[in-house]
Write an enzyme that holds these catalytic residues in place. Structure first.
Site, PDB file in Angstrom:
ATOM      1  N   GLU A 273       0.704  -1.034   0.199  1.00 17.61           N
ATOM      2  CA  GLU A 273       0.055   0.231   0.125  1.00 17.61           C
ATOM      3  C   GLU A 273       0.830   1.152   0.022  1.00 17.61           C
ATOM      4  OE1 GLU A 273      -2.632  -0.747   3.514  1.00 17.61           O
ATOM      5  OE2 GLU A 273      -3.906  -1.706   2.182  1.00 17.61           O
ATOM      6  N   ASP A 352      -8.307  -8.910   4.441  1.00 21.45           N
ATOM      7  CA  ASP A 352      -8.228  -8.017   5.208  1.00 21.45           C
ATOM      8  C   ASP A 352      -9.158  -7.789   6.378  1.00 21.45           C
ATOM      9  OD1 ASP A 352      -6.932  -5.740   6.283  1.00 21.45           O
ATOM     10  OD2 ASP A 352      -7.427  -4.442   4.907  1.00 21.45           O
ATOM     11  N   GLU A 380     -12.381  -2.306  12.088  1.00 17.77           N
ATOM     12  CA  GLU A 380     -12.237  -1.428  11.118  1.00 17.77           C
ATOM     13  C   GLU A 380     -13.493  -1.891   9.977  1.00 17.77           C
ATOM     14  OE1 GLU A 380      -8.531  -1.615   8.833  1.00 17.77           O
ATOM     15  OE2 GLU A 380      -9.421  -0.474   6.960  1.00 17.77           O
TER      16      GLU A 380
HETATM   17  O1  GCW Z   1      -6.900  -2.785   6.453  1.00 21.56           O
HETATM   18  C1  GCW Z   1      -6.059  -1.964   5.901  1.00 21.56           C
HETATM   19  C2  GCW Z   1      -6.323  -0.812   6.344  1.00 21.56           C
HETATM   20  C3  GCW Z   1      -5.050   0.039   6.319  1.00 21.56           C
HETATM   21  C4  GCW Z   1      -3.888  -0.421   6.934  1.00 21.56           C
HETATM   22  C5  GCW Z   1      -3.726  -1.844   6.284  1.00 21.56           C
HETATM   23  C6  GCW Z   1      -2.546  -2.463   6.758  1.00 21.56           C
HETATM   24  C7  GCW Z   1      -2.321   0.376   8.445  1.00 21.56           C
HETATM   25  O2  GCW Z   1      -7.425  -0.233   5.572  1.00 21.56           O
HETATM   26  O3  GCW Z   1      -5.609   1.431   7.129  1.00 21.56           O
HETATM   27  O4  GCW Z   1      -2.793   0.502   7.203  1.00 21.56           O
HETATM   28  O5  GCW Z   1      -4.628  -2.546   6.426  1.00 21.56           O
HETATM   29  O6  GCW Z   1      -2.860  -3.329   7.534  1.00 21.56           O
HETATM   30  O7  GCW Z   1      -1.331  -2.327   6.569  1.00 21.56           O
END
Ligand code: GCW
Length: 665
Positions: A273, A352, A380
């Site tokens: 990311e 995720d 989240e």
């Molecule tokens: O779940 C996603 C999130 C990001 C996060 C990423 C990760 C810290 O939306 O905000 O970044 O995973 O786990 O690195």
């Protein structure tokens, strides 16, 4: 009372004779952890009885009269590291352990019994932690914001400064009380000022914090920017095979450890990311992790390297690339190449932190690498601490998953407890749900996830219900009705959330970037690799052998089960297969009818949760009652929004009406 100390808010226990009789503590408070252990015990007894106990050296211990009137803290070989025994002996309770952390954990276990007013007579138990590393990861930024934080601002950082105050101590006490022994204080997305945490600028405060943590048995960790040598303006490369780069890190680590000797090591998100990593230089993650591991080896430091690596610039038209495969594809071929002080931290599922995912196939894949399981209690994707979602039942399922990497001792729990491969550098980490809100976790009931996570790492054999009951007892006291009601809410919450949100393991369907609230197509035509592929005939992602092949990354019998639509468990069907809406599930219902039914049921469950909670008016602190009812009102409304959007979307796509003729728009 607003739970300013979460479950450590002790109150007077009128008529609780077991605590009232205790007049002496015998202990040798010869270190920070021992001093804190004594202090915890003394403060708790003072709160329970309104009277200070006398603290004496162990050598002054006298034989009692038969009744329990003292507590002795004794260091003595017998328990495994960080374990303890609690037993009654000669008119006293003995907390015995071979190390200080064990004593501290034993002390909290004893305090918790008293907090719940349990009888101490005849007590005799021995506990040893299953997982060596029991960590929390904070995604706190130096400006005071928290990535995916839903309980206020950071209490570690504000305006690019580090905060060390009373809350740091209460935090450490809370973590220690449930056996947490490691904490990463800053976000894995290390940018801007956070890159400077390994420079002189911040050392004093960081050392201070690490010392407070150490006094509660917590190892202090930071997240690291892989490209620090470049971003700090000192080198023009971060190539892990460049000797100049390795030498820079060796020098930097010496400086860092001279200043913060208690530092446990670093957590690293690389090539993910937008974060930098070894890929920039055509190197792999073993090259990157090992270079850093070598640099901190002299100090006994650990490099915890995340496996959350995937292509976040996918073309939604592309049906070959599969985000779910990426962790496995990137790391499996590196198995055996990591140094001993490297641990791979693997999210529980391949996507995720969705409400339901299969277990990550690296568990059971990797056999020669230290592994840690990463879960997220920040919710989240599971209601962001506005919805109740008690996640311990879900984590239990993940931990009990058999990987078939061996014939026995092959569950995820066995792997991260070091049982499967005899590893010491392993365990579990949770993305934390804390902030500077008065009650620590925004939603008062979300504290159950924080408490539960720690308890689960220490004693994963505990049932989710047991853990919930412990937490309720500590937080709300002994009222039977309060216990039953809150237990009901917690235990219903994850199943309810799964029912009224995205169905059958497909995940997502949330508002982009915020990740809150329904948006069925929110990610459908985007670059993040998270699709549901619904059309007028059916829904789901084909990850079988004639799709992306992801199902075959598991060991047998999982591979054959997941690969086969007929055998795939209902709850994961749409994760693994694209099926018609008329497909009959194992439950006997069609997919479309299942979608309708679960969405109506999920909302009914929330209504019932809210109704039951209202009966607690006057039985839980007023402030807490107000906060929780407020959030439940929102949850009720928001669950309806989920239900109606999901049902309407699939009714319109499929044209198939609800058998029961309920209202769909
Ligand atoms: O779940 C996603 C999130 C990001 C996060 C990423 C990760 C810290 O939306 O905000 O970044 O995973 O786990 O690195």
């Amino acid at each position: 009372m607003g739970f300013e100390q979460a479950w450590l808010d002790y109150g007077k226990k009128e008529g609780y004779a077991d605590a009232e009789r205790i007049r002496y503590i015998y202990a040798d408070a010869d270190s920070a952890v021992m001093k804190n252990s004594v202090k915890e015990l003394r403060d708790a007894l003072a709160a329970f009885t309104g009277r200070d106990p006398q603290v004496n050296a162990l050598s002054e211990r006298k034989e009692g009269t038969g009744q329990i009137e003292s507590i002795c803290l004794v260091k003595k070989e017998g328990c495994r590291a960080e374990g303890y025994r609690l037993y009654e002996e000669k008119g006293g309770i003995v907390v015995e352990a071979s190390d200080e952390r064990g004593i501290l954990y034993g002390v909290f276990a004893l305090i918790f019994r008293m907090q719940r007013q349990e009888t101490l007579a005849g007590i005799d138990l021995k506990k040893e932690p299953a997982m060596p590393l029991r960590m929390v990861n904070h995604w706190d930024n130096m400006d005071g914001s928290i990535e995916r934080g839903y309980s206020g601002r950071s209490f570690f950082f504000e305006n690019n400064e580090i905060l060390v105050d009373e809350r740091t101590v209460t935090y450490a006490r809370l973590m220690a009380s449930v056996g947490i022994n490691g904490a990463v204080i800053n976000n894995v997305n290390v940018k801007d000022q956070a890159t400077y945490m390994i420079t002189e600028k911040y050392f004093d405060k960081l050392r201070e914090m690490s010392e407070i943590f150490a006094g509660y048995g917590i190892r202090f960790f930071m997240s690291l920017n892989y490209a620090a040598p470049v971003e700090l303006g000192e080198l023009d490369s971060a190539d892990p095979l460049d000797e100049g780069v390795a030498a820079w890190w060796e020098k930097r680590m010496k400086i860092v450890y001279d200043a913060i000797p208690l530092l446990g090591g670093f957590l690293i998100k690389a090539d993910s990311e937008g974060r930098p990593g070894p890929f920039t230089y055509g190197r792999d993650h073993a090259d990157g992790a090992n270079m850093l591991a070598r640099a901190i080896e002299p100090y006994g430091g650990l490099i915890i390297w995340r496996c959350f690596v995937y292509n976040c610039r996918q073309d939604w038209r592309d049906r070959k690339t599969d985000r779910a495969r990426s962790g496995y594809d990137n790391f499996m071929e590196l198995d055996g190449r990591f140094r001993n002080n490297v641990i791979l931290q693997i999210k529980n599922g391949p996507m995720d932190f969705q409400v339901r995912e299969p277990v990550h196939p690296l568990f059971g894949g990797l056999t020669k690498t230290n592994q840690m399981l990463e879960v997220q209690i920040a919710q989240e994707y599971t209601g962001q601490q506005r919805h109740i979602c008690y996640l311990i039942p879900w984590f239990k399922q993940i931990l009990e998953f058999r990987t078939y990497v061996k014939e026995t001792d092959d569950t995820v729990r066995d792997i991260v407890s070091g049982k499967t491969f005899g590893q010491k550098n392993c365990g579990m980490a949770a993305v934390a749900n804390t902030g500077d809100d008065e009650n620590w976790t925004g939603h008062d009931l979300a504290a159950a996830n924080l408490y539960g996570f720690g308890r689960l790492c220490y004693e994963p054999e505990l049932a989710a219900q047991e853990i919930a009951k412990e937490w309720i007892g500590l937080t709300y006291g002994r009222d039977q009705e309060v216990e039953e009601t809150i237990l009901f809410l917690l235990m219903e919450s994850w199943p309810a959330y799964e029912k009224y949100t995205s169905p059958l393991g497909i995940g997502w369907m949330v508002n982009p970037s915020l990740h809150y609230g329904p948006s069925v197509d929110g990610y459908e035509y985007d670059r993040w690799g998270t699709y549901h592929r619904a059309d007028h005939l059916g829904i789901g992602v084909n990850r079988s052998r004639n799709g992306t092949g992801y199902a075959l990354l598991y060991r047998e019998p999982h591979a054959s089960v997941y690969d086969d639509m007929e055998k795939c468990p209902d709850e994961l069907l749409l994760f693994f297969h694209h099926v018609p809406y008329t497909w009959k599930l194992g439950s006997g219902k069609t997919v479309i009818q299942h979608i309708y039914d679960t969405h109506f049921e999920g909302v009914e469950m929330v209504d019932e949760m809210a109704r039951r909670f209202e009966e607690l008016k006057g039985k839980v602190p007023e402030k807490v009652y107000g906060r929780v009812t407020g959030r439940l009102a929102h949850q009720k409304e928001h669950a309806r929004e989920w239900r109606d959007q999901i049902n309407t979307y699939f009714y319109r796509k499929s044209g198939i009406p609800d058998e029961k003729g309920r209202e769909i728009f």
